[in-house]
Enzyme design. Structure first.
Site, PDB file in Angstrom:
ATOM      1  N   ARG A   1     -37.284  42.264  37.795  1.00 44.87           N
ATOM      2  CA  ARG A   1     -38.311  41.213  37.815  1.00 44.87           C
ATOM      3  C   ARG A   1     -37.909  40.086  38.763  1.00 44.87           C
ATOM      4  NH1 ARG A   1     -38.559  44.240  33.410  1.00 44.87           N
ATOM      5  NH2 ARG A   1     -40.366  44.210  32.034  1.00 44.87           N
TER       6      ARG A   1
ATOM      7  N   ARG B   1     -43.414  61.553  35.404  1.00 42.05           N
ATOM      8  CA  ARG B   1     -43.658  60.589  34.313  1.00 42.05           C
ATOM      9  C   ARG B   1     -45.068  59.996  34.412  1.00 42.05           C
ATOM     10  NH1 ARG B   1     -38.569  56.791  33.896  1.00 42.05           N
ATOM     11  NH2 ARG B   1     -39.732  56.049  32.085  1.00 42.05           N
TER      12      ARG B   1
ATOM     13  N   SER C   1     -45.726  48.470  25.720  1.00 44.06           N
ATOM     14  CA  SER C   1     -44.909  48.844  26.882  1.00 44.06           C
ATOM     15  C   SER C   1     -44.756  47.627  27.773  1.00 44.06           C
ATOM     16  CB  SER C   1     -45.570  49.994  27.655  1.00 44.06           C
ATOM     17  OG  SER C   1     -45.059  50.024  28.975  1.00 44.06           O
TER      18      SER C   1
ATOM     19  N   GLN D   1     -43.408  47.621  30.611  1.00 43.71           N
ATOM     20  CA  GLN D   1     -43.702  47.988  32.002  1.00 43.71           C
ATOM     21  C   GLN D   1     -45.198  47.836  32.280  1.00 43.71           C
ATOM     22  OE1 GLN D   1     -42.025  51.904  32.568  1.00 43.71           O
ATOM     23  NE2 GLN D   1     -39.931  51.107  32.608  1.00 43.71           N
TER      24      GLN D   1
ATOM     25  N   ASP E   1     -34.503  51.894  24.503  1.00 49.03           N
ATOM     26  CA  ASP E   1     -33.483  52.466  25.396  1.00 49.03           C
ATOM     27  C   ASP E   1     -32.169  52.757  24.681  1.00 49.03           C
ATOM     28  OD1 ASP E   1     -35.259  52.370  27.487  1.00 49.03           O
ATOM     29  OD2 ASP E   1     -34.569  50.419  28.198  1.00 49.03           O
TER      30      ASP E   1
ATOM     31  N   LYS F   1     -39.442  59.390  28.816  1.00 45.98           N
ATOM     32  CA  LYS F   1     -38.440  58.602  29.554  1.00 45.98           C
ATOM     33  C   LYS F   1     -37.837  59.489  30.652  1.00 45.98           C
ATOM     34  CE  LYS F   1     -39.037  54.775  27.332  1.00 45.98           C
ATOM     35  NZ  LYS F   1     -39.677  53.652  28.008  1.00 45.98           N
TER      36      LYS F   1
ATOM     37  N   ARG G   1     -28.839  57.772  30.484  1.00 42.38           N
ATOM     38  CA  ARG G   1     -28.446  57.429  29.112  1.00 42.38           C
ATOM     39  C   ARG G   1     -27.912  58.658  28.354  1.00 42.38           C
ATOM     40  NH1 ARG G   1     -29.735  52.118  29.306  1.00 42.38           N
ATOM     41  NH2 ARG G   1     -31.744  51.634  30.238  1.00 42.38           N
TER      42      ARG G   1
END
Ligand code: S3P
Length: 441
Positions: free
Chosen positions: A28, A130, A175, A177, A323, A350, A400
């Protein structure tokens, strides 16, 4: 392929560490400073691949960035913002790499660009699978021009910027995003834009937009209104990423006799749910908030090895810890009793289908796990070392998952191999070396 040696009962984790700067805040910061007027300074910008993708995309749009490293080896950026009208039309396709945040936020910024520039966004093999429809549909409601495969669902996505209409949008899912994409579009809408989510999601965009002088009002945790605004340059300090810290917390909780302090970690309450969940599981964690914390609070977290108990993790906490769920599921497998994770179907879209990939990792570690459509049920092994039934694990091209396997390897009865350990660099370059540096006898 990386080989991890079996657990050595003489070894524990101890020490003081920092983790990479927060990638959500970093992405951001480069976008907002790029469209602000004046020179912004961003202190502690990450070297991780995802934020670097966003930096490159902004540079392709003509934003000039100088970087320098300070005495503590931290990367700082000076970003020469020329306002939204100073962005140029990119000469080539904009590559967001593996980063969903970069892609979705850029969709809002570019679809709402009143300069009428044309742009094409793409990403790597994982990102191209995605779903982007959630963003293109919401932007279409505001009048955006967006094209892509499967009804503007998959990258590459082409956009022609224009001043969009404002209005009110109720998003179907929580979300950050999606919300942030809309907020960026809202900076140039004809009318004010209100966004309402079903549950709260991380609020870094709202907080940072205020720092850059945007006219924005957070009515409550789920509803925000933004008015067209010109941004003014400012200074942003990026704290450590709590989502990265979660892996160090997990390693310390799992390996007997360990004690670690993680310094200067971001403690924004829309992200720090992991600490509450771990405490509920019995973790010995203490937090010291830094008194000079800026608008994004941060502090030091000290964690000690603790016996954990299984719990139910569901409902409105899920977006806050989305996450952290892969590493939490590993911790659940070390707890006594059963852990039930529900309401987490978002994990399926994800970087990998994290319900499927984590269930596979846990099974390979010898754990009994049931995959649900929106979660999993994990039978904990009450603190006993993992006794893997496989000797080779896959990262499934997911940072992850790679790191979760790395943490599991610290407490396995035999050596294991990991394919694709380098995926950790997406959010945590140097992860495996850092883990090694914490191990001592
Ligand atoms: C992010 C929001 C989350 C998170 C992602 C980063 C962000 O995604 O999973 O890693 O920076 O806004 P969603 O908002 O799509 O759930």
């Amino acid at each position: 392929m990386k080989l991890f040696k079996a657990f050595n009962p003489k070894e524990k984790l101890a020490g003081l560490v920092t983790v990479p700067p927060d990638k959500s805040i970093a992405q951001r910061s480069i976008i907002l400073s790029g469209i602000a007027h004046g020179i912004s300074t961003i202190n502690n910008f990450p070297l991780a691949v995802d934020p670097q993708s966003t930096l490159k995309v902004m540079q392709s749009l003509g934003v000039q960035v100088q970087n320098y490293t300070n005495q503590t080896d931290k990367l700082s950026l000076q970003v020469h913002g020329k306002g939204m009208s100073g962005l140029k039309e990119a000469e080539d396709i904009l590559d967001c790499g593996n980063s969903g945040t970069c892609f979705r936020l850029m969709m809002g910024l570019l679809a709402g660009n009143p300069n009428k520039h044309f742009a094409v966004l793409t990403g790597d093999q994982s990102l191209r699978k995605r779903p982007m429809k959630r963003v293109s549909e919401a932007l279409n409601q505001l009048g955006a021009d967006i094209w892509g495969r499967n009804g503007s669902n998959y990258a590459p996505i082409a956009l022609k910027g224009k001043r969009l209409n404002g209005g009110s949008i109720k998003t179907p899912i929580p979300s950050a995003q999606l919300k942030s994409s809309l907020l960026l579009a809202g900076l140039n809408c004809n009318d004010k834009l209100s966004i309402e989510e079903p549950e709260p999601s991380r609020n870094h965009s709202e907080l940072m937009l205020k720092q850059f002088g945007a006219k924005i009002e957070q009515h409550n945790e789920i509803k925000t209104t933004i008015w067209a605004s010109e941004l003014k340059a400012c200074e942003i300090n990026i704290p450590g990423d709590i989502s990265s810290a979660a892996f160090i917390l997990a390693a310390t909780l799992i390996v007997p006799e360990s004690k670690v302090t993680i310094q200067q970690v971001g403690l924004n309450s829309t992200r720090s749910g992991i600490l509450n969940v771990l405490k509920k599981m019995g973790a010995d964690i203490s937090v010291e908030i830094n008194k000079s914390s800026s608008y994004e609070p941060f502090g030091d977290i000290t964690v000690k090895h603790s016996p954990l108990r299984g719990i139910e993790i569901s409902g409105s906490i899920i977006p806050n810890i989305i996450d952290e769920l892969p590493i939490l599921s590993l911790l659940a497998s070390q707890a006594s009793g059963q852990t039930i994770i529900k309401d987490a179907a978002e994990l399926r879209i994800k970087e990998s289908d994290r319900l499927k990939t984590m269930a596979q990792v846990l099974k390979s570690l010898g754990i009994t796990v049931e995959e649900l459509p929106d979660g999993m049920v994990i039978d904990g092994c009450a603190g006993k070392p993992f006794n893997p039934i496989d000797d080779t694990f896959d990262s499934y091209h997911d940072h992850r998952i790679a790191m979760t396997v790395g943490i599991a390897s610290l407490f396995c009865t035999k050596d294991i191999n990991l394919i694709g350990h380098e995926w950790a660099d997406i959010s945590f370059p140097g992860f495996f070396n850092l883990l090694k540096s914490l191990l001592c006898e």
